[in-house]
Design a protein around this motif. Structure first.
Motif, PDB file in Angstrom:
ATOM      1  N   THR A  10     -85.940 -79.881 -87.892  1.00  0.00           N
ATOM      2  CA  THR A  10     -85.030 -79.713 -87.209  1.00  0.00           C
ATOM      3  C   THR A  10     -83.410 -79.987 -88.230  1.00  0.00           C
ATOM      4  N   LEU A  11     -82.934 -78.196 -88.752  1.00  0.00           N
ATOM      5  CA  LEU A  11     -81.462 -78.464 -88.986  1.00  0.00           C
ATOM      6  C   LEU A  11     -80.514 -78.300 -88.390  1.00  0.00           C
ATOM      7  N   ARG A  12     -79.499 -79.314 -88.547  1.00  0.00           N
ATOM      8  CA  ARG A  12     -78.099 -79.124 -88.254  1.00  0.00           C
ATOM      9  C   ARG A  12     -76.529 -78.578 -88.849  1.00  0.00           C
ATOM     10  N   LEU A  13     -75.757 -77.988 -88.351  1.00  0.00           N
ATOM     11  CA  LEU A  13     -74.755 -78.009 -89.469  1.00  0.00           C
ATOM     12  C   LEU A  13     -73.623 -77.703 -88.264  1.00  0.00           C
ATOM     13  N   LEU A  14     -72.703 -78.222 -88.525  1.00  0.00           N
ATOM     14  CA  LEU A  14     -71.771 -78.831 -87.941  1.00  0.00           C
ATOM     15  C   LEU A  14     -70.625 -77.519 -87.968  1.00  0.00           C
ATOM     16  N   THR A  15     -69.820 -76.972 -86.962  1.00  0.00           N
ATOM     17  CA  THR A  15     -69.369 -76.482 -87.170  1.00  0.00           C
ATOM     18  C   THR A  15     -67.625 -76.496 -87.081  1.00  0.00           C
ATOM     19  N   PRO A  16     -66.140 -76.558 -87.849  1.00  0.00           N
ATOM     20  CA  PRO A  16     -66.370 -75.176 -88.399  1.00  0.00           C
ATOM     21  C   PRO A  16     -66.722 -76.373 -89.966  1.00  0.00           C
ATOM     22  N   THR A  17     -66.906 -75.381 -90.432  1.00  0.00           N
ATOM     23  CA  THR A  17     -67.135 -75.816 -92.685  1.00  0.00           C
ATOM     24  C   THR A  17     -67.079 -74.815 -93.443  1.00  0.00           C
ATOM     25  N   SER A  18     -67.146 -74.858 -94.775  1.00  0.00           N
ATOM     26  CA  SER A  18     -67.244 -74.089 -95.581  1.00  0.00           C
ATOM     27  C   SER A  18     -67.901 -73.136 -95.532  1.00  0.00           C
ATOM     28  N   LYS A  19     -67.534 -71.643 -96.363  1.00  0.00           N
ATOM     29  CA  LYS A  19     -68.547 -70.673 -96.781  1.00  0.00           C
ATOM     30  C   LYS A  19     -69.623 -71.231 -97.829  1.00  0.00           C
ATOM     31  N   GLU A  20     -69.293 -71.973 -98.323  1.00  0.00           N
ATOM     32  CA  GLU A  20     -69.880 -72.607 -99.534  1.00  0.00           C
ATOM     33  C   GLU A  20     -71.201 -73.106 -98.840  1.00  0.00           C
ATOM     34  N   GLU A  21     -70.790 -74.581 -98.138  1.00  0.00           N
ATOM     35  CA  GLU A  21     -72.004 -74.705 -97.088  1.00  0.00           C
ATOM     36  C   GLU A  21     -72.375 -74.108 -96.417  1.00  0.00           C
ATOM     37  N   LEU A  22     -72.150 -73.077 -95.516  1.00  0.00           N
ATOM     38  CA  LEU A  22     -73.325 -72.724 -94.997  1.00  0.00           C
ATOM     39  C   LEU A  22     -74.192 -71.911 -96.048  1.00  0.00           C
ATOM     40  N   ARG A  23     -73.605 -71.694 -97.277  1.00  0.00           N
ATOM     41  CA  ARG A  23     -74.370 -70.700 -97.891  1.00  0.00           C
ATOM     42  C   ARG A  23     -75.871 -72.010 -98.061  1.00  0.00           C
ATOM     43  N   ASP A  24     -75.241 -72.739 -98.036  1.00  0.00           N
ATOM     44  CA  ASP A  24     -75.929 -74.275 -99.056  1.00  0.00           C
ATOM     45  C   ASP A  24     -77.394 -74.178 -97.409  1.00  0.00           C
ATOM     46  N   PHE A  25     -76.956 -73.920 -96.594  1.00  0.00           N
ATOM     47  CA  PHE A  25     -78.048 -74.605 -95.551  1.00  0.00           C
ATOM     48  C   PHE A  25     -78.709 -72.906 -95.475  1.00  0.00           C
ATOM     49  N   TYR A  26     -77.919 -72.081 -95.514  1.00  0.00           N
ATOM     50  CA  TYR A  26     -79.327 -70.604 -95.095  1.00  0.00           C
ATOM     51  C   TYR A  26     -80.136 -70.987 -96.430  1.00  0.00           C
ATOM     52  N   GLN A  27     -79.641 -71.192 -97.717  1.00  0.00           N
ATOM     53  CA  GLN A  27     -80.379 -71.482 -98.750  1.00  0.00           C
ATOM     54  C   GLN A  27     -82.000 -72.439 -98.592  1.00  0.00           C
ATOM     55  N   CYS A  28     -81.227 -73.581 -97.587  1.00  0.00           N
ATOM     56  CA  CYS A  28     -82.298 -74.586 -97.577  1.00  0.00           C
ATOM     57  C   CYS A  28     -83.313 -73.825 -96.455  1.00  0.00           C
ATOM     58  N   VAL A  29     -83.075 -73.248 -95.116  1.00  0.00           N
ATOM     59  CA  VAL A  29     -83.719 -72.960 -94.415  1.00  0.00           C
ATOM     60  C   VAL A  29     -84.977 -71.451 -94.924  1.00  0.00           C
ATOM     61  N   ALA A  30     -84.606 -70.862 -95.989  1.00  0.00           N
ATOM     62  CA  ALA A  30     -85.249 -69.884 -97.014  1.00  0.00           C
ATOM     63  C   ALA A  30     -85.979 -70.358 -97.286  1.00  0.00           C
ATOM     64  N   ARG A  31     -85.553 -72.000 -97.966  1.00  0.00           N
ATOM     65  CA  ARG A  31     -87.145 -72.646 -98.937  1.00  0.00           C
ATOM     66  C   ARG A  31     -87.658 -72.924 -98.072  1.00  0.00           C
ATOM     67  N   ILE A  32     -87.697 -73.704 -96.495  1.00  0.00           N
ATOM     68  CA  ILE A  32     -88.777 -74.162 -95.937  1.00  0.00           C
ATOM     69  C   ILE A  32     -89.252 -73.244 -95.799  1.00  0.00           C
ATOM     70  N   SER A  33     -88.315 -71.897 -94.977  1.00  0.00           N
ATOM     71  CA  SER A  33     -89.419 -70.870 -94.098  1.00  0.00           C
ATOM     72  C   SER A  33     -90.448 -70.098 -94.631  1.00  0.00           C
ATOM     73  N   SER A  34     -89.572 -70.735 -97.117  1.00  0.00           N
ATOM     74  CA  SER A  34     -90.916 -69.783 -97.139  1.00  0.00           C
ATOM     75  C   SER A  34     -92.121 -70.322 -97.791  1.00  0.00           C
ATOM     76  N   TYR A  35     -91.590 -72.155 -97.287  1.00  0.00           N
ATOM     77  CA  TYR A  35     -92.844 -72.504 -98.087  1.00  0.00           C
ATOM     78  C   TYR A  35     -93.835 -73.043 -96.819  1.00  0.00           C
ATOM     79  N   TRP A  36     -93.541 -72.838 -95.375  1.00  0.00           N
ATOM     80  CA  TRP A  36     -94.545 -72.839 -94.803  1.00  0.00           C
ATOM     81  C   TRP A  36     -94.687 -71.343 -94.364  1.00  0.00           C
ATOM     82  N   LYS A  37     -96.291 -71.469 -93.526  1.00  0.00           N
ATOM     83  CA  LYS A  37     -96.345 -70.455 -92.589  1.00  0.00           C
ATOM     84  C   LYS A  37     -95.245 -70.557 -91.521  1.00  0.00           C
ATOM     85  N   CYS A  38     -94.628 -70.241 -90.584  1.00  0.00           N
ATOM     86  CA  CYS A  38     -93.305 -71.030 -89.314  1.00  0.00           C
ATOM     87  C   CYS A  38     -92.887 -69.952 -88.951  1.00  0.00           C
TER      88      CYS A  38
END
Length: 289
Positions: A72-100
């Protein structure tokens, strides 16, 4: 406000997910000691990930080395666009590594649908920042503490005026990174009890650049061990420590310390904190004379 993503592994034969997959090639991590981040440390069940090139609010990840069921991942709002992208990329890595399967704020979704919503979420963060500023400037809210990576940042009227007219999140990003990249000690309050009840204490050390509160407060979550309620303190004390003499030089009421500090060594840090430049031994000793 926060963006919460739960990724659950499917299938009979489940595998763990390495920390390297979660962090990718750029993210760093740490664990809170109650107020500030201990960089490079992992909690038993959770840690904070952040990008050292744009230190913002970070995002928490519920994970341990043996976890095979869900992350489970949690990102607080508001934050920067760069940090939001870091979060999305992290979600993408995990959800690509697992069948989920995946849930966002409790609602089922897919990786494709989640990733396609990036620009809308960036716009939402900008609107959230502007609304926060509006509430501060209108008096609906007082100063607002933002939980960030290294330590909390407090936004007041000055900061709200700075961000209220922003057309993007860049200035907010730069503000958060600048404040948290500073080479200074962020003073952590300690709490004690004597015959008069609980009191708070903050330490100032000789020749150490230090961030101190101009308005000391009990951090959120600190409880009275007897009642279980939020801790209330009757007074605040300042402790003075000399590194050159390797000893404490005394204590005084915290308000008195603020009055005695040489003003040419004091500047505003945020809405409720000051930055004190290194006080040399002779300047430091004058504080207690």
């Amino acid at each position: 406000m926060s963006l919460d993503v739960c990724i659950t592994q499917k299938g009979l034969f489940k595998k763990g997910i390495p920390l390297e997959v979660i962090l990718g090639n750029e993210l760093s991590y740490g664990n809170f000691d109650g107020l500030c981040l201990e960089c490079g440390q992992l909690g038993e069940t959770e840690f904070l990930a952040y990008h050292p090139a744009h230190i913002g609010r970070g995002f928490s990840i519920q994970w341990n080395v043996n976890e095979t069921k869900s992350v489970t991942l949690r990102l607080l709002t508001p934050t920067s666009k760069e940090e939001l992208r870091d979060f999305y990329q992290c979600v993408a890595r995990i959800s690509s590594y697992w069948k989920c399967s995946m849930e966002v704020d409790g609602a089922p979704t897919t990786q494709k649908a989640f990733l396609s919503n990036f620009e809308d979420m960036a716009d939402f963060n900008l609107r959230a920042l502007k609304e926060m500023c509006r509430q501060i400037l209108s008096g609906e809210s007082s100063n607002l503490s933002l939980y960030a990576v290294m330590f909390p940042l407090v936004l007041g009227k000055k900061e709200a005026e700075r961000f209220a007219e922003s057309s993007d999140l860049d200035d907010f990003r730069d503000y958060m990174h600048e404040k948290q990249s500073i080479d200074a000690y962020y003073a952590r309050p300690q709490f004690y009890r004597d015959g008069q009840g609980y009191f708070g204490a903050l330490c100032l050390s000789e020749d150490v650049r230090t961030i101190l509160p101009s308005i000391p407060r009990v951090p959120f979550g600190i409880q009275d061990t007897d009642t279980g309620k939020a801790l209330e303190v009757g007074r605040w004390e300042a402790y003075l420590y000399s590194g050159s003499q390797n000893k404490g030089l005394g204590t005084m009421p915290y308000e008195e310390l603020l009055k005695r500090l040489p003003q040419d060594k004091v500047s505003e840090f945020d809405a409720e904190h000051i930055l004190i430049e290194n006080l040399k031994p002779d300047e430091f000793e004058k504080l207690i004379l």
